[in-house]
Each structure stands twice: as C-alpha cells, then as structure tokens.
Design a protein around this motif. Structure first.
Motif, PDB file in Angstrom:
ATOM      1  N   HIS B  11       0.858  -1.193   0.000  1.00  0.00           N
ATOM      2  CA  HIS B  11       0.000   0.000   0.000  1.00  0.00           C
ATOM      3  C   HIS B  11       0.891   1.238   0.000  1.00  0.00           C
ATOM      4  O   HIS B  11       1.628   1.487   0.939  1.00  0.00           O
ATOM      5  CB  HIS B  11      -0.895  -0.031   1.240  1.00  0.00           C
ATOM      6  N   LYS B  12       0.839   1.987  -1.103  1.00  0.00           N
ATOM      7  CA  LYS B  12       1.579   3.247  -1.232  1.00  0.00           C
ATOM      8  C   LYS B  12       3.080   3.066  -1.043  1.00  0.00           C
ATOM      9  O   LYS B  12       3.747   3.965  -0.517  1.00  0.00           O
ATOM     10  CB  LYS B  12       1.061   4.275  -0.221  1.00  0.00           C
ATOM     11  N   ARG B  13       3.607   1.926  -1.430  1.00  0.00           N
ATOM     12  CA  ARG B  13       5.054   1.713  -1.340  1.00  0.00           C
ATOM     13  C   ARG B  13       5.625   1.119  -2.621  1.00  0.00           C
ATOM     14  O   ARG B  13       6.364   0.131  -2.583  1.00  0.00           O
ATOM     15  CB  ARG B  13       5.378   0.793  -0.170  1.00  0.00           C
ATOM     16  N   PRO B  14       5.343   1.704  -3.771  1.00  0.00           N
ATOM     17  CA  PRO B  14       5.922   1.125  -4.993  1.00  0.00           C
ATOM     18  C   PRO B  14       7.447   1.203  -4.985  1.00  0.00           C
ATOM     19  O   PRO B  14       8.116   0.378  -5.612  1.00  0.00           O
ATOM     20  CB  PRO B  14       5.317   1.991  -6.108  1.00  0.00           C
ATOM     21  N   PHE B  15       7.990   2.138  -4.211  1.00  0.00           N
ATOM     22  CA  PHE B  15       9.447   2.301  -4.147  1.00  0.00           C
ATOM     23  C   PHE B  15      10.133   1.086  -3.522  1.00  0.00           C
ATOM     24  O   PHE B  15      11.335   0.891  -3.663  1.00  0.00           O
ATOM     25  CB  PHE B  15       9.816   3.568  -3.359  1.00  0.00           C
ATOM     26  N   ASN B  16       9.357   0.249  -2.805  1.00  0.00           N
ATOM     27  CA  ASN B  16       9.933  -0.963  -2.214  1.00  0.00           C
ATOM     28  C   ASN B  16      10.062  -2.098  -3.213  1.00  0.00           C
ATOM     29  O   ASN B  16      10.724  -3.106  -2.939  1.00  0.00           O
ATOM     30  CB  ASN B  16       9.072  -1.466  -1.040  1.00  0.00           C
ATOM     31  N   MET B  17       9.411  -1.941  -4.357  1.00  0.00           N
ATOM     32  CA  MET B  17       9.289  -3.087  -5.265  1.00  0.00           C
ATOM     33  C   MET B  17      10.609  -3.588  -5.842  1.00  0.00           C
ATOM     34  O   MET B  17      10.819  -4.796  -5.929  1.00  0.00           O
ATOM     35  CB  MET B  17       8.298  -2.778  -6.391  1.00  0.00           C
ATOM     36  N   ARG B  34      -6.695   1.098  -7.277  1.00  0.00           N
ATOM     37  CA  ARG B  34      -6.492   2.530  -7.514  1.00  0.00           C
ATOM     38  C   ARG B  34      -5.022   2.907  -7.534  1.00  0.00           C
ATOM     39  O   ARG B  34      -4.656   3.992  -7.962  1.00  0.00           O
ATOM     40  CB  ARG B  34      -7.217   3.337  -6.433  1.00  0.00           C
ATOM     41  N   GLU B  35      -4.181   1.990  -7.052  1.00  0.00           N
ATOM     42  CA  GLU B  35      -2.732   2.272  -7.043  1.00  0.00           C
ATOM     43  C   GLU B  35      -2.010   1.535  -8.165  1.00  0.00           C
ATOM     44  O   GLU B  35      -0.776   1.570  -8.244  1.00  0.00           O
ATOM     45  CB  GLU B  35      -2.129   1.826  -5.703  1.00  0.00           C
ATOM     46  N   ALA B  36      -2.755   0.853  -9.020  1.00  0.00           N
ATOM     47  CA  ALA B  36      -2.136  -0.002 -10.036  1.00  0.00           C
ATOM     48  C   ALA B  36      -1.108   0.749 -10.883  1.00  0.00           C
ATOM     49  O   ALA B  36      -0.021   0.234 -11.165  1.00  0.00           O
ATOM     50  CB  ALA B  36      -3.215  -0.607 -10.924  1.00  0.00           C
ATOM     51  N   ALA B  37      -1.436   1.962 -11.275  1.00  0.00           N
ATOM     52  CA  ALA B  37      -0.544   2.711 -12.166  1.00  0.00           C
ATOM     53  C   ALA B  37       0.826   2.910 -11.534  1.00  0.00           C
ATOM     54  O   ALA B  37       1.861   2.867 -12.216  1.00  0.00           O
ATOM     55  CB  ALA B  37      -1.172   4.064 -12.508  1.00  0.00           C
ATOM     56  N   ALA B  38       0.852   3.091 -10.218  1.00  0.00           N
ATOM     57  CA  ALA B  38       2.128   3.343  -9.532  1.00  0.00           C
ATOM     58  C   ALA B  38       3.011   2.105  -9.516  1.00  0.00           C
ATOM     59  O   ALA B  38       4.241   2.207  -9.441  1.00  0.00           O
ATOM     60  CB  ALA B  38       1.855   3.819  -8.102  1.00  0.00           C
ATOM     61  N   TYR B  39       2.375   0.930  -9.590  1.00  0.00           N
ATOM     62  CA  TYR B  39       3.129  -0.328  -9.473  1.00  0.00           C
ATOM     63  C   TYR B  39       3.481  -0.934 -10.827  1.00  0.00           C
ATOM     64  O   TYR B  39       4.445  -1.700 -10.936  1.00  0.00           O
ATOM     65  CB  TYR B  39       2.347  -1.340  -8.634  1.00  0.00           C
ATOM     66  N   ARG B  40       2.667  -0.587 -11.841  1.00  0.00           N
ATOM     67  CA  ARG B  40       2.977  -1.140 -13.165  1.00  0.00           C
ATOM     68  C   ARG B  40       4.328  -0.586 -13.608  1.00  0.00           C
ATOM     69  O   ARG B  40       4.645   0.552 -13.379  1.00  0.00           O
ATOM     70  CB  ARG B  40       1.889  -0.750 -14.162  1.00  0.00           C
ATOM     71  N   GLY B  41       5.088  -1.384 -14.275  1.00  0.00           N
ATOM     72  CA  GLY B  41       6.428  -0.918 -14.646  1.00  0.00           C
ATOM     73  C   GLY B  41       7.455  -1.399 -13.632  1.00  0.00           C
ATOM     74  O   GLY B  41       8.628  -1.592 -13.940  1.00  0.00           O
ATOM     75  N   LEU B  42       6.999  -1.578 -12.374  1.00  0.00           N
ATOM     76  CA  LEU B  42       7.895  -2.096 -11.344  1.00  0.00           C
ATOM     77  C   LEU B  42       7.599  -3.571 -11.057  1.00  0.00           C
ATOM     78  O   LEU B  42       8.446  -4.302 -10.570  1.00  0.00           O
ATOM     79  CB  LEU B  42       7.717  -1.295 -10.043  1.00  0.00           C
ATOM     80  N   VAL B  43       6.366  -3.968 -11.370  1.00  0.00           N
ATOM     81  CA  VAL B  43       5.939  -5.349 -11.136  1.00  0.00           C
ATOM     82  C   VAL B  43       5.321  -5.860 -12.434  1.00  0.00           C
ATOM     83  O   VAL B  43       4.429  -5.198 -12.982  1.00  0.00           O
ATOM     84  CB  VAL B  43       4.897  -5.426  -9.998  1.00  0.00           C
ATOM     85  N   PRO B  44       5.785  -7.004 -12.926  1.00  0.00           N
ATOM     86  CA  PRO B  44       5.182  -7.537 -14.150  1.00  0.00           C
ATOM     87  C   PRO B  44       3.695  -7.814 -13.933  1.00  0.00           C
ATOM     88  O   PRO B  44       3.264  -8.142 -12.820  1.00  0.00           O
ATOM     89  CB  PRO B  44       5.940  -8.850 -14.404  1.00  0.00           C
ATOM     90  N   ALA B  45       2.922  -7.676 -15.003  1.00  0.00           N
ATOM     91  CA  ALA B  45       1.472  -7.856 -14.915  1.00  0.00           C
ATOM     92  C   ALA B  45       1.103  -9.215 -14.336  1.00  0.00           C
ATOM     93  O   ALA B  45       0.139  -9.349 -13.579  1.00  0.00           O
ATOM     94  CB  ALA B  45       0.848  -7.684 -16.311  1.00  0.00           C
TER      95      ALA B  45
END
Lengths: 244, 247
Positions: B11-17, B34-45
């Motif tokens: 939750h709100k930690r894409p920087f940890n990915m 609602r946070e998907a956009a922040a994680y895409r690019g860092l986590v494969p679909a």
C-alpha cells in the motif's frame, strides 16, 4: 456495661486561602517525592487544559515566608503563576506528619474499575498529554484488575479454558541431521518421505519433518519385522552329543 | 510436494518493489486497484494482483485468502529487506534462492508435522545459546512473515480489530490448532517498523475486546511510550511446553 468510643475532636487547621506566586513558596526540606519528566509533562498538560482546581498547602514560617507542604511539583512547574494556597497552622512535628501521610493516604484508595472506565470513556480530552495520562490511568487500572482477578476463579478472565495445555500435551523435537547426500536419501527412503527439490545451487539445506506418532509406528513395524526374522532358539545340548 | 503461493500486500510503497522483487521474484504483489498505475512498470502484470478498495489490512488479508487458490498461502510485508540467520555466523541473507528455501522448509515442516501456521523469529538479535532459546517453538505471533495451510488457510482476520487482528488470529489458531510452527533460526527483517499501530481510541477498544475474548492468555503490557505513540503492545501468554520450558 457497654464500651462507647469517646467523641473525636477534629480540628480545622486551615486558617485562610491566599493567592501567592508559586515560586515564592519554600519547598519543605523533608519533601521526599521525585517527579519524572513524564509525570511533569502530564501535569503540565492537565494544567494547560483545565487549569488549577486545587490549592497547594502551606504554612507560614517564623520569618513570614510560606513553606510548601503539598503541591511541590505544581510549584516547580508554574513558578511565576499566582496560585491558590491553603494556609494551615501546624508546628514542625505536625508538618512532618502531613508530609509523610498526605499523598500516601490518597494512594491507599482502591478503584471501582467499571466506574472509572465509564468516566474515562466519557472524557474528551484535547491536550495530548492529558489523553496520554488518561490512557495510562486506564491501563494501570486494567492491569491491576487483571492482577487482582487472577487470584480468583472468575470465568470471565478465562473465556477460553480450552486454551490451557491439555493433559500430556507437549511439544518437543529430535533433530536428525544428514551430513551426506546418501544419508539424506536413505533417511527419506526409510521414513517414507519424498526428498524436496533443492532450490537454486542448494546453499540452504532442505528440511522434512515427521510427527512422533508416525515415526513410532514405523519403528514398531521395524521391530515386528525383526521379530519375525529372528531364528528359532538352538536346541540345548544333553552332554552326550545329542539334543533333547 | 508443496503447492503454495507467496503474496505480498502493498500500500503506497511502490518504491519498495525493486528490492522486494530481487528478494522474492516469485511473489505476487497485491495492491489496491487505484494504485495499479504506480506499481505497473515495477511489477510484471503476471505478478500484480489488484484488489478492490478495502478498509484496513485485515480486510485486504481476507480478500487475498479468497482470491488465491493454492492450499498454502505465504505472506510477507512489503518492507522486507532480507533474512537474518541467527545461527552460526549470523549472515544477512539476500539470495532469493536461499530465502525461498527457508520459506519452503518452514512450509514443508509445518505440513509434515500436521500444523497449520508457521512464522519466524521476532527478534533480530536473538541469542540461541540459552537453554530456553530453542530453534523451534510452538507459540509466536502469526504476522509479518508467515504461512497458512489447512484449517488456518481460510481462517479470517477480524476486521473490527484494527491494529490487533494479527494477535486475535494467532490466538484463534492456538486455540483451534494448538500450536504454530516457529522457526527461530531466522529473522525476517522488515527494516525499522512499528507493529500494531493504532490510535489511542482503537487501542482502548481493541484492548477491551481482546481481554474479553482471551482473558489471562494475553498480557497487556503497554508502556507509557506506547500510549504516547499509540503503538499497541500485547504479548501472548499461552503455554505450549517445550523441553519443560513454557513458550
């Protein structure tokens, strides 16, 4: 002849209420309470939120100064504030007795936890230190209630009696370490365990477990098979080269 | 063989990915849609699982339990930084194969021994030389890094106990399944963290509720600093004997 108690003569030692600058009060030389930063912080919080609702207690010394008997921390925390002081007329010995007993008597009071909890729950404190104090008070009461009730068999405090250890319930283990691949494979085979796949280069060892009951069954099977294979007892010699 | 899934709610930690994925490349990351956009690019679909808007960690945990199908569910917090081995040379393990083996070993042992939940050491500097400090014990909070199977797999977290749902879950597991498999040889490190955060009001409410549910089997041990920072502190006092010492 009945024994009746003599009437008690309780004197009123309070002479007047004065308003005095707190810092002008002299601390009693035998004052023994110490006050932690936490306690001082909470006191400041309550004073800031509510203000003074109780008077300090002091007596007038020969030189005209006022000696503090109760309220030393408030005196230290608000030295420039003009505060209410109840002036009492006591000699040195009486002042010592008040110093020794005033707070401790108050501390002897026990708490109706339910009433206290209801009161605390109804309070909406705005100052952070006041909220902290109230939470502390509630926690202290809770712990005391647990401590006291722990000596009883009140089922309310053990709502899940089945949580207790059951008779003979016990958790122990024997560690069997295989130092070679052959030992590991042999153990897995004998114990009916499938050896797990190692991940990656296998720097971290793998593990399997077996409940004691299952192992005991396997050992019992081994014993049974060994007994089946035991040869019959050899005939006992009769001394003439023949058997009986 | 083990059939499991590793899932990490975030939750709100894409920087940890980046770090997390280097340590647990096979893990599924579960985030609010609602946070998907922040994680895409860092986590494969294929490794990103989106949940609908939910209130509180317990609700997310329950949703994950329902959404995943494997019989063994392993969960870790998203601020995972590595594993401290507490035996021998006390290494700090960041090799993903070793980490996965540690998790699999714990899951395998739990399954083999007929237990339903496993977790790891809760103390970073645990000294394993005292006779009471055993490598495996039967009681510890099921949180941070843990696995569930059997009856515990579909046990639900109580969403009314915000900040203390883990404790309640652990107590129910101990009550119904008797023990947790705790491998104290390893400490899963989540960096500087405060567990059980909740507001003073929630603290009071959940304290009362858990005391009512479990009585003497929970110790309420909040310190003054805990109330100041609203960190809930509660310890489990359930006895499960192990070589004569109570744990």
């Amino acid at each position: 002849m009945t024994d009746t108690a003599a009437p008690i003569n309780i004197r009123d030692r309070v002479k007047e209420l004065k308003r005095v600058r707190a810092g002008d009060l002299k601390p009693h030389p035998k004052h023994f309470h110490t006050h932690s930063p936490d306690q001082r912080s909470m006191m400041r919080g309550v004073l800031e939120e509510i203000g003074y609702v109780d008077a300090l207690v002091g007596r007038i010394l020969a030189d005209g100064s006022i000696e503090c008997l109760d309220g030393h921390m408030r005196r230290e925390e608000t030295p420039d504030l003009v505060v209410p002081v109840l002036i009492v007329e006591l000699d040195d010995d009486e002042a010592d007795k008040v110093l020794a007993t005033f707070d401790p008597i108050g501390n002897l009071a026990s708490v109706d936890a339910k009433k206290q909890t209801e009161l605390l729950a109804s309070i909406d404190a705005t100052h952070a230190e006041t909220r902290r104090l109230l939470a502390d008070i509630e926690q202290t009461t809770l712990k005391q209630a647990i401590r006291e009730e722990g000596n009883t068999e009140d089922s309310e405090l053990d709502p899940v009696p089945d949580m207790a250890l059951r008779q003979h319930e016990h958790y122990d283990f024997i560690v069997v370490m295989a130092r070679t691949t052959q030992e590991w494979n042999a153990l897995c085979d004998r114990l009916g365990l499938v050896a797990p796949k190692r991940i990656g280069r296998g720097k971290m060892g793998v593990a399997r477990g077996i409940p004691a009951a299952k192992l005991l069954e396997l050992l019992a099977d081994v014993d049974a098979k060994r007994l089946e294979k035991t040869p019959e007892a050899a005939p006992i010699a009769d001394g003439n080269g023949g058997g009986i | 063989m083990l059939d499991y899934e590793i899932i990490v709610p975030s939750h709100k930690r894409p920087f940890n990915m980046p770090l997390l994925r280097s340590l647990l490349p096979t893990a599924t990351i579960c985030v609010d849609e609602r946070e998907a956009a922040a994680y895409r690019g860092l986590v494969p679909a294929s490794k990103l699982l989106l949940h609908p808007p939910l209130q509180g960690r317990p609700a997310v945990a329950n949703w994950m339990s329902n959404a995943t199908k494997r019989p063994i569910l392993i969960q870790l917090d998203d601020d995972f930084v590595g594993v401290r081995s507490l035996i021998g040379s006390k290494r700090f393990i960041t090799d993903p194969d070793e980490i996965l083996q540690i998790l699999e070993n714990a899951a395998q042992l739990t399954q083999d021994l007929g237990l339903t939940a496993f977790t790891f050491c809760r103390v970073a500097n645990h000294v394993m030389v005292d006779v009471k400090n055993r490598p495996f014990i039967a009681v510890s909070p099921v949180c941070a890094a843990f696995g569930l199977m059997g009856k515990a797999r579909y046990r639900r977290f109580d969403t009314e106990l915000d900040g203390r749902a883990d404790t309640d879950f652990t107590m129910r597991t101990l009550l119904e399944d008797r023990a947790v498999f705790v491998d104290r040889r390893f400490y899963f490190d989540f960096g500087p963290t405060m567990f059980g955060n909740c507001t003073p009001d929630q603290y009071r409410k959940t304290t009362r509720e858990l005391r009512a549910r479990y009585g003497k089997w929970l110790k309420m041990s909040a310190s003054k600093s805990a109330t100041k920072t609203a960190t809930a502190r509660m310890s489990i006092a359930v006895p499960r004997r192990n070589n004569g010492a109570l744990h």
